[in-house]
Design an enzyme around this catalytic site. Structure first.
Site, PDB file in Angstrom:
ATOM      1  N   CYS A  57       0.880  -1.205  -0.047  1.00  0.00           N
ATOM      2  CA  CYS A  57      -0.404  -0.169   0.178  1.00  0.00           C
ATOM      3  C   CYS A  57       0.650   1.800  -0.183  1.00  0.00           C
ATOM      4  O   CYS A  57       0.470   2.039  -0.291  1.00  0.00           O
ATOM      5  CB  CYS A  57      -0.957  -0.395   0.930  1.00  0.00           C
ATOM      6  SG  CYS A  57      -1.823  -1.152   1.336  1.00  0.00           S
TER       7      CYS A  57
ATOM      8  N   HIS B 218      -3.331   7.390   1.667  1.00  0.00           N
ATOM      9  CA  HIS B 218      -4.080   5.847   0.854  1.00  0.00           C
ATOM     10  C   HIS B 218      -5.188   5.517   1.735  1.00  0.00           C
ATOM     11  O   HIS B 218      -5.610   5.665   2.591  1.00  0.00           O
ATOM     12  CB  HIS B 218      -2.563   4.938   1.614  1.00  0.00           C
ATOM     13  CG  HIS B 218      -3.499   3.585   1.438  1.00  0.00           C
ATOM     14  ND1 HIS B 218      -4.280   2.817   0.052  1.00  0.00           N
ATOM     15  CD2 HIS B 218      -3.721   1.984   2.068  1.00  0.00           C
ATOM     16  CE1 HIS B 218      -4.204   1.663   0.961  1.00  0.00           C
ATOM     17  NE2 HIS B 218      -3.573   1.185   1.782  1.00  0.00           N
TER      18      HIS B 218
ATOM     19  N   ASN C  57      -9.902  -0.307  -0.572  1.00  0.00           N
ATOM     20  CA  ASN C  57      -9.390   0.076  -0.264  1.00  0.00           C
ATOM     21  C   ASN C  57      -8.776  -1.271  -1.816  1.00  0.00           C
ATOM     22  O   ASN C  57      -7.943  -2.439  -1.936  1.00  0.00           O
ATOM     23  CB  ASN C  57      -8.433  -1.254   0.390  1.00  0.00           C
ATOM     24  CG  ASN C  57      -6.507  -0.808   0.740  1.00  0.00           C
ATOM     25  OD1 ASN C  57      -6.177  -0.642  -0.559  1.00  0.00           O
ATOM     26  ND2 ASN C  57      -6.432  -0.912   2.223  1.00  0.00           N
TER      27      ASN C  57
END
Length: 335
Positions: free
Chosen positions: A119, A261, A291
């Site tokens: 990520c 993020h 996500n």
């Protein structure tokens, strides 16, 4: 590792692009598979739906579409692109997907390679490409974040299957002698906490000849300790951003946009509150896409640019964080 200011060559941000699959997976649909509900998911994550790759989708194609969209925002001849960095943890080819994207784009003069930092991947790739440009090695770069985590989710685990989606985003950046819009960065890693979020290898043992064993490689589904990841993010991300503001002589008041993020809306809100950045300056499309790992930051950025929210010379603070554990931050000026 901390960023070093280069005066000779700077970085200019020239274009953005993104791509998501057509297939939409809603909370209601997930609740038919596992014991959960739309209300439960939204209250804990902020996610309403996510895009999921179908049989015809793969990381290469998503990354290509995002990169092409970013290039189209510039006036570049594709042959003048000399660097392509793909951030992904789910390559279509385990030996590297970036070369295939280079070929499909027709960017035959570009060096192309993958970078894996989960990520944090897009931010690490952007920092890497920017430092190459500042060092004079390359002039025009495409930085891509793309992931297809739906292929590695345990769809019977309600703690993780509600979180992840697929997608890609990209930025086009250029070296310039006139100014530097890559204002600073910072990067961190703590491998001792790596077990909080990982996607470990899984070997299947086969006997092939007499006593010689052959390990048929593969991967287990995503494993995550959600509470520990949350505590890590809300503690470390404000610290690294605050340190970056001090290093670059900026304050949080001077930031036009905060792009984090897209892991969890509660994390986004908590980080903003700790930095005293108003909620209206925190960009989020988590509700629509979930996500998407390395794709989240460029997905948000491209959407805001195309909606005329991010404008020329806007100051953007951004941070990626996740598996590794790894995290980083960058301060940029758009344009």
């Amino acid at each position: 590792m901390e960023g070093i200011k280069f005066n000779q060559i700077g970085v200019s941000f020239k274009g953005s692009g993104s791509y998501v699959p057509d297939q939409i997976l809603t909370n209601e649909t997930i609740s038919q598979k596992v014991d959960t509900s739309d209300e439960w998911i939204k209250s804990r994550t902020g996610i309403s739906e996510r895009r999921i790759s179908g049989l015809g989708d793969n990381v290469n194609d998503m990354a290509y579409e995002a990169a092409l969209s970013a290039i189209e925002m510039t006036n570049w001849d594709i042959k003048t692109i000399d660097l392509i960095v793909l951030a992904t943890s789910t390559p279509h080819d385990l030996f590297g997907s970036a070369p295939s994207i280079q070929a499909k784009l027709g960017a035959h003069n570009a060096v192309a390679f993958d970078l894996t930092a989960a990520c944090s991947g897009f931010l690490f790739a952007l920092i890497t490409a920017s430092q190459f440009l500042k060092g004079g090695s390359f002039k025009r770069a495409i930085v891509i974040g793309a992931d297809q985590l739906s292929s590695f989710v345990d769809w019977n685990d309600r703690r993780s299957c509600i979180l992840f989606g697929d997608g890609a985003g990209a930025l086009a950046i250029e070296a310039t002698n006139e100014f530097d819009n890559f204002l600073g960065f910072d990067m961190r890693t703590d491998g001792e906490r790596g077990s909080f979020l990982n996607l470990p290898s899984k070997n299947n043992k086969d006997l092939i000849i007499d006593n010689i064993d052959f390990l048929n490689g593969g991967f287990s589904p995503i494993q995550m300790n959600g509470q520990e990841v949350y505590k890590f993010a809300v503690r470390e991300v404000p610290i690294i951003l605050d340190n970056l503001f001090r290093k670059t002589n900026y304050t949080s008041d001077e930031v036009d946009w905060l792009i984090l993020h897209q892991a969890n809306q509660r994390i986004l809100d908590s980080v903003g509150d700790r930095l005293k950045i108003p909620r209206e300056k925190i960009l989020s499309n988590l509700a629509k896409y979930g996500n998407t790992s390395a794709a989240t930051i460029p997905l948000v950025m491209d959407e805001a640019i195309r909606n005329n929210r991010i404008k020329q010379n806007d100051i953007i603070a951004t941070s990626g964080f996740g598996a590794g554990l790894s995290w980083g931050a960058a301060l940029i000026k758009w344009g």
